[in-house]
Design a protein around this motif. Sequence first.
Motif, mmCIF file in Angstrom:
data_model
loop_
_atom_site.group_PDB
_atom_site.id
_atom_site.type_symbol
_atom_site.label_atom_id
_atom_site.label_comp_id
_atom_site.label_asym_id
_atom_site.label_seq_id
_atom_site.Cartn_x
_atom_site.Cartn_y
_atom_site.Cartn_z
ATOM 1 N N ALA A 131 14.101 -0.009 -1.317
ATOM 2 C CA ALA A 131 14.498 1.067 -2.117
ATOM 3 C C ALA A 131 13.103 1.778 -2.440
ATOM 4 C CB ALA A 131 14.992 0.507 -3.411
ATOM 5 N N VAL A 132 12.130 1.066 -2.947
ATOM 6 C CA VAL A 132 10.607 1.508 -3.313
ATOM 7 C C VAL A 132 10.019 2.319 -1.991
ATOM 8 C CG1 VAL A 132 8.450 1.094 -4.055
ATOM 9 C CG2 VAL A 132 10.466 -0.059 -5.075
ATOM 10 N N THR A 133 10.101 1.423 -0.952
ATOM 11 C CA THR A 133 8.997 2.020 0.195
ATOM 12 C C THR A 133 9.762 3.354 1.016
ATOM 13 O OG1 THR A 133 10.318 0.396 1.476
ATOM 14 C CG2 THR A 133 8.253 -0.134 0.781
ATOM 15 N N SER A 134 11.217 3.460 0.734
ATOM 16 C CA SER A 134 11.868 4.752 1.194
ATOM 17 C C SER A 134 11.499 5.924 0.339
ATOM 18 C CB SER A 134 13.242 4.348 1.200
ATOM 19 O OG SER A 134 13.902 4.408 -0.239
ATOM 20 N N TYR A 135 10.924 5.890 -0.675
ATOM 21 C CA TYR A 135 10.863 6.869 -1.487
ATOM 22 C C TYR A 135 9.007 7.500 -1.322
ATOM 23 C CZ TYR A 135 14.970 7.756 -4.179
ATOM 24 O OH TYR A 135 16.262 8.121 -4.550
ATOM 25 N N PHE A 136 8.317 6.651 -0.789
ATOM 26 C CA PHE A 136 6.809 6.899 -0.656
ATOM 27 C C PHE A 136 6.433 7.013 0.952
ATOM 28 C CE2 PHE A 136 7.725 5.477 -4.684
ATOM 29 C CZ PHE A 136 6.983 5.924 -5.703
ATOM 30 N N THR A 137 5.139 7.811 0.904
ATOM 31 C CA THR A 137 4.412 7.702 2.017
ATOM 32 C C THR A 137 3.097 7.577 1.875
ATOM 33 O OG1 THR A 137 3.919 10.152 1.562
ATOM 34 C CG2 THR A 137 5.734 9.591 3.193
ATOM 35 N N THR A 138 2.176 8.292 1.262
ATOM 36 C CA THR A 138 0.797 7.856 1.019
ATOM 37 C C THR A 138 0.652 7.099 -0.217
ATOM 38 O OG1 THR A 138 0.553 9.972 -0.319
ATOM 39 C CG2 THR A 138 -0.104 10.160 2.335
ATOM 40 N N ASN A 139 1.794 7.199 -1.066
ATOM 41 C CA ASN A 139 1.263 6.411 -2.359
ATOM 42 C C ASN A 139 2.153 4.905 -2.146
ATOM 43 O OD1 ASN A 139 -0.008 8.043 -3.886
ATOM 44 N ND2 ASN A 139 1.629 9.283 -4.498
ATOM 45 N N LYS A 140 2.572 4.728 -1.217
ATOM 46 C CA LYS A 140 3.582 3.409 -1.128
ATOM 47 C C LYS A 140 2.764 2.284 -1.333
ATOM 48 C CE LYS A 140 5.725 3.390 2.844
ATOM 49 N NZ LYS A 140 5.981 3.433 4.195
ATOM 50 N N LYS A 141 1.436 1.923 -1.198
ATOM 51 C CA LYS A 141 0.936 0.645 -1.578
ATOM 52 C C LYS A 141 0.960 0.596 -2.901
ATOM 53 C CE LYS A 141 -2.516 -0.710 0.805
ATOM 54 N NZ LYS A 141 -3.679 -0.823 1.549
ATOM 55 N N ARG A 142 0.611 1.746 -3.695
ATOM 56 C CA ARG A 142 0.405 1.745 -5.075
ATOM 57 C C ARG A 142 1.779 1.457 -5.816
ATOM 58 N NH1 ARG A 142 -2.006 7.146 -7.402
ATOM 59 N NH2 ARG A 142 -3.613 6.453 -6.218
ATOM 60 N N ALA A 143 3.060 2.046 -5.221
ATOM 61 C CA ALA A 143 4.403 2.047 -5.837
ATOM 62 C C ALA A 143 4.813 0.374 -5.646
ATOM 63 C CB ALA A 143 5.323 2.788 -5.094
ATOM 64 N N VAL A 144 4.456 -0.128 -4.572
ATOM 65 C CA VAL A 144 4.779 -1.502 -4.379
ATOM 66 C C VAL A 144 4.072 -2.307 -5.166
ATOM 67 C CG1 VAL A 144 4.886 -3.360 -2.713
ATOM 68 C CG2 VAL A 144 5.725 -1.024 -1.878
ATOM 69 N N SER A 145 2.788 -2.328 -5.262
ATOM 70 C CA SER A 145 2.163 -3.059 -6.339
ATOM 71 C C SER A 145 2.341 -3.011 -7.724
ATOM 72 C CB SER A 145 0.550 -2.870 -6.251
ATOM 73 O OG SER A 145 0.063 -2.807 -4.986
ATOM 74 N N PHE A 146 2.734 -1.671 -8.192
ATOM 75 C CA PHE A 146 3.480 -1.670 -9.588
ATOM 76 C C PHE A 146 4.660 -2.252 -9.513
ATOM 77 C CE2 PHE A 146 5.465 0.806 -12.817
ATOM 78 C CZ PHE A 146 4.403 0.901 -13.790
ATOM 79 N N SER A 147 5.688 -2.000 -8.759
ATOM 80 C CA SER A 147 6.780 -2.823 -8.797
ATOM 81 C C SER A 147 6.543 -4.375 -8.840
ATOM 82 C CB SER A 147 7.805 -2.417 -7.728
ATOM 83 O OG SER A 147 7.290 -2.958 -6.568
ATOM 84 N N LEU A 148 5.735 -4.971 -8.192
ATOM 85 C CA LEU A 148 5.497 -6.238 -8.041
ATOM 86 C C LEU A 148 4.746 -6.876 -9.380
ATOM 87 C CD1 LEU A 148 4.232 -7.008 -4.542
ATOM 88 C CD2 LEU A 148 6.528 -7.313 -5.415
#
Length: 435
Positions: A131-148
């Motif tokens: 769900a998280v990775t499908s919404y992001f391209t360049t900010n994917k790593k930051r989004a995943v880290s924040f969710s974790l």
Amino acid sequence: MTTSKVILEPPNGGYGWIVVFGALLINMVIKAFNSVFGLLYGPFFRSINVAQSDISLVMNLSSFFGSLASIFTSAVLKSYTVRQVAVTGCFLISIGMTLSSLTVSVYQTVLAYSVIGGFGFGLLVNTSLIAVTSYFTTNKKRAVSFSLTGTGIGQILLPQIVQYLNSNFSTNDSIMIMGGLMLNGVIGALLFQPVEKHLKPRTIDETQSLTSMTPMSIDIPPAVNEDNTSFWRKFIKTMDLGLLEDSRFIILNFVLACGYAVATDFMLILTFFLKDTKKLEPSQTATCLSVLASFDLISRLTFHFITDWTSLSSRQILVIGIFCLGIIKTTMTFLTSFESILFAISIYGYFRAVVIVNQIIVLSEHCAKYYPRRFAGALGLNMAFCGISTLIFGQLFGVFRNYVSDFSYSFYLEDIFIISAMSIWLIEYLYHLRN
């Protein structure tokens, strides 16, 4: 004359941050629960006089059914949305835990908590990440880290919540209330709107490559032509079982699975070790668990700055981290004061995050080197290895504890076991280095 074409791509933010918050909430209330399993269910198991091997069976079967469910998650997502699967998983976890509060034997607990709850947890393992990775391209790593970070926050808060419940309610009522608390994950899952509703148009040249513009960056095995292959070959290709033909992949996953089994067993008995072997008060035990989680979270936020200064590979960092955990666990068995145990627990929490993070990195780097675009299948197989390893070796650890009264010996056995597994990895590394 150059023509242009309009494509739709992920927003790389926007509503995606709401999805990140939903994943954070799920991680905080559900994925962080394993750290307090012994604290919540310990009094219950004592009340029905359960052997250590049976306590291990409950946790190990939960991991096994979770791994089993996670393998088929990608297939389920072809027919249902991420939100539907995530909501279903949250409900199954809540139902399983609530039903376990009504059980009177370990086998009833296995059916409720391990089978129903474990299967629900397996559905959540990948769906929140997808769900998280499908919404992001360049900010994917930051989004995943924040969710974790939700997992770390939950591991800090849940020990205190469980300790409060144990002090003010009966054992069964505490488990039932915690089962209700798991429903907070549904709130997070409901925020997982389909990314198709939030795609943004972008105009590109017709001759521009569309490879980097694909809305979904999830590595899904390619479809198989049913007219040209058998059902069995289709199944093998879909599940990426061809990876099992590589001995390096098998040994890598065996070692990672052994490390996972040891880590799961340690967290299972840590509460019993602190309360029964070290004679800590319940409030002190809860404090130790919260401190461990706090330094785990600190490590996730800071350790990459340290590794950037070194030339060590992810595999070397993983090996160092595993050996450090073994040394800390052994040292902990000789400590007597609460302050010294708390200090050792904090160091363990820091290195635990190093190991957890680098396990996934090592697997992804191996796939990037030898099996590009097959990481999703490799991750599913890795979860299967972990589930089977936890069920087999974790149960053997539990049987061992039936014959020893001091949980310190379990730590020694875990250390011997993981060193043996690492030796196999070293032999495999030296063999391929010479050839």
